[in-house]
Design an enzyme around this catalytic site. Structure first.
Site, PDB file in Angstrom:
ATOM      1  N   ASP A  41       7.911   3.963   2.024  1.00 39.81           N
ATOM      2  CA  ASP A  41       6.555   3.610   1.559  1.00 39.81           C
ATOM      3  C   ASP A  41       5.757   4.846   1.181  1.00 39.81           C
ATOM      4  O   ASP A  41       5.710   5.813   1.949  1.00 39.81           O
ATOM      5  CB  ASP A  41       5.794   2.883   2.681  1.00 39.81           C
ATOM      6  CG  ASP A  41       5.877   1.379   2.572  1.00 39.81           C
ATOM      7  OD1 ASP A  41       6.188   0.865   1.478  1.00 39.81           O
ATOM      8  OD2 ASP A  41       5.638   0.710   3.596  1.00 39.81           O
TER       9      ASP A  41
ATOM     10  N   ASP B 185       5.185   1.882   6.011  1.00 39.62           N
ATOM     11  CA  ASP B 185       3.982   2.501   6.582  1.00 39.62           C
ATOM     12  C   ASP B 185       3.489   1.693   7.780  1.00 39.62           C
ATOM     13  O   ASP B 185       2.521   2.072   8.441  1.00 39.62           O
ATOM     14  CB  ASP B 185       2.885   2.712   5.524  1.00 39.62           C
ATOM     15  CG  ASP B 185       2.465   1.426   4.853  1.00 39.62           C
ATOM     16  OD1 ASP B 185       2.995   0.353   5.203  1.00 39.62           O
ATOM     17  OD2 ASP B 185       1.582   1.488   3.966  1.00 39.62           O
ATOM     18  N   SER B 186       4.211   0.602   8.114  1.00 42.24           N
ATOM     19  CA  SER B 186       3.969  -0.102   9.374  1.00 42.24           C
ATOM     20  C   SER B 186       4.274   0.819  10.556  1.00 42.24           C
ATOM     21  O   SER B 186       3.934   0.503  11.695  1.00 42.24           O
ATOM     22  CB  SER B 186       4.810  -1.380   9.460  1.00 42.24           C
ATOM     23  OG  SER B 186       6.162  -1.115   9.133  1.00 42.24           O
TER      24      SER B 186
ATOM     25  N   LYS C 155       8.278   2.797  -2.278  1.00 45.31           N
ATOM     26  CA  LYS C 155       7.623   1.481  -2.440  1.00 45.31           C
ATOM     27  C   LYS C 155       6.115   1.701  -2.524  1.00 45.31           C
ATOM     28  O   LYS C 155       5.562   2.533  -1.809  1.00 45.31           O
ATOM     29  CB  LYS C 155       7.974   0.555  -1.274  1.00 45.31           C
ATOM     30  CG  LYS C 155       7.259  -0.793  -1.366  1.00 45.31           C
ATOM     31  CD  LYS C 155       7.851  -1.831  -0.434  1.00 45.31           C
ATOM     32  CE  LYS C 155       7.394  -1.768   0.999  1.00 45.31           C
ATOM     33  NZ  LYS C 155       5.919  -1.868   1.187  1.00 45.31           N
TER      34      LYS C 155
ATOM     35  N   GLU D 202       4.878 -10.589   0.149  1.00 41.64           N
ATOM     36  CA  GLU D 202       4.474 -10.757   1.546  1.00 41.64           C
ATOM     37  C   GLU D 202       3.477 -11.894   1.698  1.00 41.64           C
ATOM     38  O   GLU D 202       2.429 -11.931   1.010  1.00 41.64           O
ATOM     39  CB  GLU D 202       3.872  -9.439   2.086  1.00 41.64           C
ATOM     40  CG  GLU D 202       3.443  -9.557   3.541  1.00 41.64           C
ATOM     41  CD  GLU D 202       3.230  -8.224   4.252  1.00 41.64           C
ATOM     42  OE1 GLU D 202       3.531  -7.170   3.669  1.00 41.64           O
ATOM     43  OE2 GLU D 202       2.757  -8.262   5.404  1.00 41.64           O
TER      44      GLU D 202
ATOM     45  N   GLU E  87       2.216  -0.510  -3.150  1.00 42.53           N
ATOM     46  CA  GLU E  87       1.523  -1.806  -3.107  1.00 42.53           C
ATOM     47  C   GLU E  87       0.612  -1.948  -4.325  1.00 42.53           C
ATOM     48  O   GLU E  87      -0.123  -1.010  -4.656  1.00 42.53           O
ATOM     49  CB  GLU E  87       0.689  -1.911  -1.826  1.00 42.53           C
ATOM     50  CG  GLU E  87       1.537  -1.900  -0.560  1.00 42.53           C
ATOM     51  CD  GLU E  87       0.713  -2.088   0.710  1.00 42.53           C
ATOM     52  OE1 GLU E  87      -0.509  -2.331   0.624  1.00 42.53           O
ATOM     53  OE2 GLU E  87       1.301  -1.971   1.800  1.00 42.53           O
TER      54      GLU E  87
HETATM   55  O1  KIV Z   1       5.371  -1.307   5.995  1.00 44.36           O
HETATM   56  C1  KIV Z   1       6.126  -2.290   6.119  1.00 44.36           C
HETATM   57  O2  KIV Z   1       6.766  -2.490   7.159  1.00 44.36           O
HETATM   58  C2  KIV Z   1       6.218  -3.228   5.017  1.00 44.36           C
HETATM   59  C3  KIV Z   1       6.984  -4.493   5.246  1.00 44.36           C
HETATM   60  C4  KIV Z   1       6.249  -5.386   6.159  1.00 44.36           C
HETATM   61  C5  KIV Z   1       7.348  -5.144   3.978  1.00 44.36           C
HETATM   62  O3  KIV Z   1       5.695  -2.974   3.976  1.00 44.36           O
END
Ligand code: KIV
Length: 271
Positions: free
Chosen positions: A90, A51-52, A120, A189, A122
């Site tokens: 994510d 989600d980055s 994924k 992280e 969190e």
């Molecule tokens: O969203 C992302 O890029 C991440 C990584 C930094 C692990 O969760």
């Protein structure tokens, strides 16, 4: 026989075997077809459609605004490119925190509409019910502990997490809870290297570190960061392999000046 059938796909079981063998897992983010194709062909084990994307692709300050539909768009582009690696997607902020049914529905949409191989999420003990429910539907889940960017407004800062004993103890319990809930791996992280090493030794599932030292079973970085596309972002944990911001800027300047000087197209660049 098509080329695709000749390439052996990396699965969550492969990652488990790699941990057992002591072979490090290499993971990078990708969000689009062109870059994911290069990353996959270069031998990455796992692509994270993170989600980055909210930051690096859309220019938002945090990961919070990206939607489930937008994640599905990015993930389906990556899946079309990735022939060998495992693709983890994510679940974005707001798509799984409400309750386990919402979490399951969001995970099903990701799998059905993007073709990704895993999701994924969190968080620790507080999301284990959702993790277990998603896994019941046959969807592999990866956890994410330590600095969890979807909670940035709770933390108030992007500094190193779990430096104090109480937070480190909670993280150790969270990773065990995620393992018990059925996660196939967990991202750690921005936590102290010693803590990450201890946690890695305490679980059967692979740990993937970002700013968590060399003791993890694998490492993940944002692909735009290692390529030097995110100008000015230079945290201590980042190794930058190229300076594409400068190189691309230089190429664009050359193109602009060629066009202005009527030097492009040349004789061999026309019909
Ligand atoms: O969203 C992302 O890029 C991440 C990584 C930094 C692990 O969760």
């Amino acid at each position: 026989m098509s080329v695709n059938t000749l390439i052996k796909r990396i699965t969550t079981n492969t990652l488990q075997d790699m941990k057992m063998r002591g072979e490090k897992i290499a993971m990078l983010t990708s969000y689009d077809y062109s870059l994911a194709k290069i990353v996959d062909e270069a031998g990455i084990d796992v692509i994270l459609v993170g989600d980055s994307a909210s930051n690096v692709m859309a220019g938002h300050e945090t990961t919070l605004p990206i939607t489930l539909d937008q994640m599905i768009y990015h993930a389906s582009s990556v899946v079309r490119a990735a022939k060998r690696c495992l693709v983890v997607v994510d679940l974005p902020f707001g798509s799984y925190q409400g309750n386990s049914k919402e979490a399951l529905n969001s995970a099903i949409r990701i799998m059905k509409e993007s073709g990704g191989h895993a999701v994924k999420v969190e968080g620790g003990q507080e999301i284990c019910e959702s993790v277990a429910r998603i896994i019941t539907a046959g969807i592999p889940v990866m956890g994410h502990l330590g600095l969890t960017p979807q909670s940035i407004h709770k933390f108030g800062t992007y500094t190193v997490r779990a430096k104090e004993e109480a937070e480190a103890d909670k993280l150790k319990k969270d990773v065990l809870a995620l393992q018990e809930a059925g996660c196939f791996g967990v991202v750690l992280e921005k936590i102290p290297a010693k803590l990450a090493e201890e946690v890695t030794a305490s679980v059967r599932i692979p740990t993937i570190g970002i700013g968590a030292g060399p003791g993890c079973d694998g490492q993940v970085l944002v692909v735009h960061d290692i390529l030097g596309l995110t100008k000015g972002f230079k945290p201590r944990f980042l190794r930058q392999y190229l300076d594409l911001y400068e190189q691309i800027g230089g190429a664009v300047k050359s193109y602009v000046s060629d066009v202005k000087a009527s030097d492009f197209p040349g004789e061999k660049e026309q019909y």
